[in-house]
Design an enzyme around this catalytic site. Structure first.
Site, PDB file in Angstrom:
ATOM      1  N   ASP A 155      -0.054  -3.777   6.226  1.00 32.62           N
ATOM      2  CA  ASP A 155      -0.914  -3.137   7.465  1.00 32.62           C
ATOM      3  C   ASP A 155      -2.278  -3.671   7.663  1.00 32.62           C
ATOM      4  O   ASP A 155      -3.182  -2.940   8.190  1.00 32.62           O
ATOM      5  CB  ASP A 155      -0.797  -1.703   7.415  1.00 32.62           C
ATOM      6  CG  ASP A 155       0.512  -1.191   7.758  1.00 32.62           C
ATOM      7  OD1 ASP A 155       1.517  -1.951   7.899  1.00 32.62           O
ATOM      8  OD2 ASP A 155       0.814   0.130   7.660  1.00 32.62           O
ATOM      9  N   HIS A 161      -7.611  -0.981   5.498  1.00 34.07           N
ATOM     10  CA  HIS A 161      -6.608   0.034   6.218  1.00 34.07           C
ATOM     11  C   HIS A 161      -6.239   1.259   4.916  1.00 34.07           C
ATOM     12  O   HIS A 161      -6.308   2.593   5.383  1.00 34.07           O
ATOM     13  CB  HIS A 161      -5.194  -0.640   6.364  1.00 34.07           C
ATOM     14  CG  HIS A 161      -4.130   0.193   6.538  1.00 34.07           C
ATOM     15  ND1 HIS A 161      -4.046   0.889   7.999  1.00 34.07           N
ATOM     16  CD2 HIS A 161      -2.879   0.534   6.057  1.00 34.07           C
ATOM     17  CE1 HIS A 161      -2.768   1.446   8.089  1.00 34.07           C
ATOM     18  NE2 HIS A 161      -2.383   1.227   7.100  1.00 34.07           N
ATOM     19  N   HIS A 186       1.442   4.121   1.979  1.00 35.94           N
ATOM     20  CA  HIS A 186       2.159   4.664   2.903  1.00 35.94           C
ATOM     21  C   HIS A 186       3.567   5.008   3.004  1.00 35.94           C
ATOM     22  O   HIS A 186       4.362   3.880   2.457  1.00 35.94           O
ATOM     23  CB  HIS A 186       1.546   4.165   4.324  1.00 35.94           C
ATOM     24  CG  HIS A 186       0.071   4.518   4.383  1.00 35.94           C
ATOM     25  ND1 HIS A 186      -0.668   3.807   5.443  1.00 35.94           N
ATOM     26  CD2 HIS A 186      -0.727   5.546   4.320  1.00 35.94           C
ATOM     27  CE1 HIS A 186      -1.840   4.290   5.636  1.00 35.94           C
ATOM     28  NE2 HIS A 186      -2.097   5.329   4.773  1.00 35.94           N
ATOM     29  N   ASP A 236       5.769   4.730   4.928  1.00 35.98           N
ATOM     30  CA  ASP A 236       6.614   3.792   5.775  1.00 35.98           C
ATOM     31  C   ASP A 236       6.728   2.466   5.029  1.00 35.98           C
ATOM     32  O   ASP A 236       7.348   1.446   5.412  1.00 35.98           O
ATOM     33  CB  ASP A 236       6.280   3.641   7.146  1.00 35.98           C
ATOM     34  CG  ASP A 236       4.818   3.184   7.198  1.00 35.98           C
ATOM     35  OD1 ASP A 236       3.980   3.524   6.535  1.00 35.98           O
ATOM     36  OD2 ASP A 236       4.588   2.181   8.087  1.00 35.98           O
ATOM     37  N   HIS A 237       6.146   2.251   3.648  1.00 30.76           N
ATOM     38  CA  HIS A 237       6.073   1.044   3.019  1.00 30.76           C
ATOM     39  C   HIS A 237       6.882   1.242   1.620  1.00 30.76           C
ATOM     40  O   HIS A 237       7.279   0.255   0.919  1.00 30.76           O
ATOM     41  CB  HIS A 237       4.778   0.641   3.176  1.00 30.76           C
ATOM     42  CG  HIS A 237       4.261   0.064   4.243  1.00 30.76           C
ATOM     43  ND1 HIS A 237       4.016  -1.171   4.529  1.00 30.76           N
ATOM     44  CD2 HIS A 237       3.648   0.925   5.446  1.00 30.76           C
ATOM     45  CE1 HIS A 237       3.542  -1.065   5.981  1.00 30.76           C
ATOM     46  NE2 HIS A 237       3.266   0.044   6.338  1.00 30.76           N
ATOM     47  N   HIS A 281       0.820  -1.322   0.031  1.00 25.81           N
ATOM     48  CA  HIS A 281      -0.032  -0.081   0.054  1.00 25.81           C
ATOM     49  C   HIS A 281       1.035   1.377  -0.043  1.00 25.81           C
ATOM     50  O   HIS A 281       2.220   1.153  -0.054  1.00 25.81           O
ATOM     51  CB  HIS A 281      -0.967  -0.077   1.153  1.00 25.81           C
ATOM     52  CG  HIS A 281      -0.320  -0.048   2.652  1.00 25.81           C
ATOM     53  ND1 HIS A 281       0.278  -0.792   2.919  1.00 25.81           N
ATOM     54  CD2 HIS A 281      -0.459   1.281   3.388  1.00 25.81           C
ATOM     55  CE1 HIS A 281       0.612  -0.483   4.365  1.00 25.81           C
ATOM     56  NE2 HIS A 281       0.140   0.677   4.673  1.00 25.81           N
ATOM     57  N   HIS A 324       4.876  -4.367  10.813  1.00 24.23           N
ATOM     58  CA  HIS A 324       5.165  -3.707  12.187  1.00 24.23           C
ATOM     59  C   HIS A 324       5.115  -4.541  13.153  1.00 24.23           C
ATOM     60  O   HIS A 324       4.397  -5.416  13.535  1.00 24.23           O
ATOM     61  CB  HIS A 324       3.872  -2.607  12.500  1.00 24.23           C
ATOM     62  CG  HIS A 324       3.908  -1.452  11.501  1.00 24.23           C
ATOM     63  ND1 HIS A 324       4.624  -0.326  11.715  1.00 24.23           N
ATOM     64  CD2 HIS A 324       2.940  -1.074  10.242  1.00 24.23           C
ATOM     65  CE1 HIS A 324       4.385   0.639  10.681  1.00 24.23           C
ATOM     66  NE2 HIS A 324       3.451   0.058   9.777  1.00 24.23           N
TER      67      HIS A 324
HETATM   68 FE    FE Z   1       2.920   0.808   8.077  1.00 26.29          FE
HETATM   69 ZN    ZN Z   2      -0.080   1.654   6.428  1.00 23.02          ZN
END
Ligand code: FE
Ligand code: ZN
Length: 254
Positions: A126, A109, A54, A56-57, A52, A164
């Site tokens: 996530d 999410h 985001h 942090d990915h 996805h 995570h």
């Molecule tokens: Fe994340």
């Molecule tokens: Zn995420």
């Protein structure tokens, strides 16, 4: 080979799957540095898989493309993942090196979130966490429940490679919702030992998550009772139960 979780950013894991020759598939590289260090001297990777959009990915992808120009980047159809070179959606089968990945659409999410399953491994971003699930930023409870049901239907020995290290925080909530669950108590003890030793709590098996994770147990009688008490009235259906559970967790401070 067992996939390797690379700790990244605050509490992310980037997953590396390597074939016999050491060529890797990289999943959700939120940062490039841990990947560049882990793959120093290794042959060119097969590809990057993105679950996805985001940061942090996906944040490490530009630097990885600087290192390996033309490296395929597989991602769901979403203009927020401009760096993708190949779009995937639920039902696709993607062959990379010795693996064939099945793509699952798992909205909830985010609206375009996908998961990748292969050979007893699940890369679920996530959507599903150990003892928890992702927050509903863009989807409805009904969508997330359907997404988790689809993941939970995979074989029990599947290793759940989520992105995570939230297990102990999730455990605090799970123990409030489902305090009589002996499997959960055992899993929490295991996870505490893993963290105390500086090790990841991941990947658990899907069978363990089905037994312990309240978000896969929102239909279980003990969890339903807790949800009815929390709501102050009987729960009408599966979607209301899941919505109540997610809302309860959103407001929970362990
Ligand atoms: Fe994340
Ligand atoms: Zn995420």
């Amino acid at each position: 080979m067992r996939p390797q979780p690379l700790p990244a950013l605050d509490d992310n894991y980037i997953w590396l799957l390597r074939d016999a020759a050491g060529r890797a598939v990289i999943v959700d590289p939120g940062d490039a540095l841990p990947v560049l260090e882990a793959l120093d001297g290794a042959p060119t990777p097969h590809a990057i898989l993105v679950t996805h959009h985001h940061p942090d990915h996906v944040g490490g992808i530009p630097a990885l493309l600087d290192r390996w120009p033309g490296l395929p980047v597989l991602a769901p159809e979403d203009p927020r993942i401009a760096v993708a070179s190949q779009r995937v959606c639920g039902g696709d089968q993607v062959a990379l090196g010795p693996w064939t990945f099945s793509v699952l659409d798992v909205p909830g999410h985010t609206r375009s979130h996908v998961a990748y399953a292969t050979d007893g491994l699940l890369f679920c971003g996530d959507t599903l966490f150990s003892l928890g699930c992702g927050r509903l930023f863009e989807g409805t409870p009904a969508q997330m429940l359907a997404s988790l049901d689809a993941l939970a239907a995979l074989p029990g020995e599947t290793l759940v490679c989520c992105t995570h290290e939230y297990t102990l925080a999730n455990a605090a909530f799970a123990l409030v919702v489902d305090p009589g669950n002996a499997d959960l108590q055992a899993r929490v003890a295991e996870a505490r030992g893993q963290r105390a030793a500086g090790a990841p709590t991941l990947p658990p098996t899907l069978a363990s998550e089905r037994a312990c994770n309240p978000f896969l147990r929102s239909r279980a009688p003990a969890v339903r009772e807790a949800l009815s008490r929390q709501a102050g009235h009987p729960i009408a259906d599966d979607v209301e139960a899941f919505a109540c559970l997610r809302r309860w967790k959103d407001g929970f401070r362990g």
